[in-house]
Write a protein that holds these residues in place. Sequence first.
Motif, PDB file in Angstrom:
ATOM      1  N   SER A  87      -4.123  -3.754  -3.242  1.00 59.64           N
ATOM      2  CA  SER A  87      -2.955  -3.880  -2.361  1.00 59.64           C
ATOM      3  C   SER A  87      -3.085  -5.097  -1.454  1.00 59.64           C
ATOM      4  CB  SER A  87      -2.790  -2.618  -1.505  1.00 59.64           C
ATOM      5  OG  SER A  87      -3.729  -2.591  -0.451  1.00 59.64           O
ATOM      6  N   ALA A 137      -4.921   4.445  -0.164  1.00 60.86           N
ATOM      7  CA  ALA A 137      -5.525   4.605  -1.488  1.00 60.86           C
ATOM      8  C   ALA A 137      -6.332   5.891  -1.562  1.00 60.86           C
ATOM      9  CB  ALA A 137      -6.402   3.399  -1.802  1.00 60.86           C
ATOM     10  N   PHE A 182       1.413   2.779  -3.402  1.00 58.96           N
ATOM     11  CA  PHE A 182       0.236   2.978  -4.252  1.00 58.96           C
ATOM     12  C   PHE A 182       0.449   4.090  -5.281  1.00 58.96           C
ATOM     13  CE2 PHE A 182      -3.655   0.971  -2.058  1.00 58.96           C
ATOM     14  CZ  PHE A 182      -3.910   0.163  -3.147  1.00 58.96           C
ATOM     15  N   SER A 213      -2.780  -5.078   1.743  1.00 59.98           N
ATOM     16  CA  SER A 213      -3.547  -4.690   2.926  1.00 59.98           C
ATOM     17  C   SER A 213      -5.041  -4.747   2.673  1.00 59.98           C
ATOM     18  CB  SER A 213      -3.137  -3.286   3.374  1.00 59.98           C
ATOM     19  OG  SER A 213      -3.818  -2.910   4.545  1.00 59.98           O
ATOM     20  N   SER A 273       0.814  -1.222   0.000  1.00 58.08           N
ATOM     21  CA  SER A 273       0.000   0.000   0.000  1.00 58.08           C
ATOM     22  C   SER A 273       0.842   1.264   0.000  1.00 58.08           C
ATOM     23  CB  SER A 273      -0.937   0.010   1.213  1.00 58.08           C
ATOM     24  OG  SER A 273      -1.824  -1.076   1.181  1.00 58.08           O
ATOM     25  N   GLY A 278      -4.632   0.094   4.017  1.00 58.18           N
ATOM     26  CA  GLY A 278      -4.618   0.165   2.562  1.00 58.18           C
ATOM     27  C   GLY A 278      -5.660   1.115   2.004  1.00 58.18           C
TER      28      GLY A 278
END
Length: 494
Positions: free
Chosen positions: A358, A476, A343, A360, A340, A472
């Motif tokens: 990801s 994101a 990202f 996570s 993550s 995660g």
Amino acid sequence: MSLNEMPSGERPHIVFFGVRNAGKSSLVNAVTGQALAVVSPVAGTTTDPVRKAMELAPAGPVLVVDTPGIDDEGDVGQLRVQRALRALDEADVAVLVADAARGLTPFDAQLLQAFRERAVPHVLAWNKTDVAEAPDGTGRVDSVAPSDGASLAEGARADGDVCHACGEVVLGPDAAAAARPAEAARLAPASASGERLACDGPSAPAVGARSAAGRGLLAAPCQEVRVSALTGEGVHQLKELLAAMVARAGEGGLGADGPSVGAKVAPRPLVADLLTPGDVVVLVIPLDSAAPKGRLILPQQQVMRDVLEAGAFPCAAGVEGLPALLDMLPRPPRLVVTDSQAFGAVAAAVPADALLTSFSILMARYKGDLPAQLTAVRALEALSDGSIVLIAEGCTHHRQCNDIGTVKLPEWIRQISGANPQFAFTSGREFPDDLTPYAAVVHCGGCMLNRQEMQSRLRRAAAQGVPATNYGMVIARANGILPRALAPLGIAAP
């Protein structure tokens, strides 16, 4: 990954509870076949939960946990009790070890009630039967504990049965008028004051305070067995019973309305259900200063194994080598899974039409409640300077100068909220009972926790009205790619 190497977070947890000197540690040693726990005639010898990974045929790999006595006294004793109660959060199956000569104590009755409230399958093991007979009525519960995991009431005989472990009369459909409360009162153990104890009697504040919200009072599978840790009598029977209960617990599902004991559900995939045989999956694994030397971290190992189980082809690269790997592939990958923290860079390198998520986020779906955690991301947008955010990790590791939990995540959360909230941090098995001081909880994927403990944490937050989300999804959201990161899972971001 062999059975012997299965991580503890993937093993069903069998937790032994009871009062001091009931013989918990001796029975744990007898079940594991090792001198795992220190035993002595001195009450309170076990001071912290002791864990042992073992193979329990035919169920497979499990983790056995021995806990301190639930009746410990004094300031230090109360800390031991808290640790024992905390082990309830991770119990897939519970064993209440009771002294056959002493009978059930008020503390035992309170534990039985807690098992029922949490819908934890459990067994009452009457120990020390080499020197004392188990109380009258032992074993009769077999007639009210159906093997398919149904409730006690559904398995009762028509003429009514008494569950000695619970101290309650269980009636069949034709026996409502022939209830035998007097027999239930006779079989239920008495407290020091002479009051008869039953599973559904008053619960202890210390136990009740940790009850799992939203799971309703449910008659979890309940059985009894006579054992002697000294002679080995009944130990094999107990192990067979535990293996069956572990298998049955693995078949139970959590639906929108709470647990469904005995419901048949498919094994929980990590990523395999998103793939078809022959797919190519790219795993982006940064080898920065935070990466452990000489090995992959557990979610990376688990995802790679699940990809192989699906008949797909995993390939891996660091962030810097990702563009070259993508150029070498004969066709676009079916899915890209990244750490993550990377990202932003990975989203820029991977074509916009390629599926991206990801490790996570996959773990959040695997062990938690992904839709609820997704909704909680929005709560971060409403944080203020006075808000406190709890950042929780399920493992313990050496904190580095650019640590994700204590450095990077706070910066991302400030970016999302536009505010300067305060932060609190927990790691390992430490997790607050009272979450009300916090405006939100941000939790790691929980790879080192079993699903039961992760679910317990999320339910605790939901019961107290505190939104809880995942590393995660927060990262994101901070990178503006949350909808894209959830698209492979078929979930639309709010």
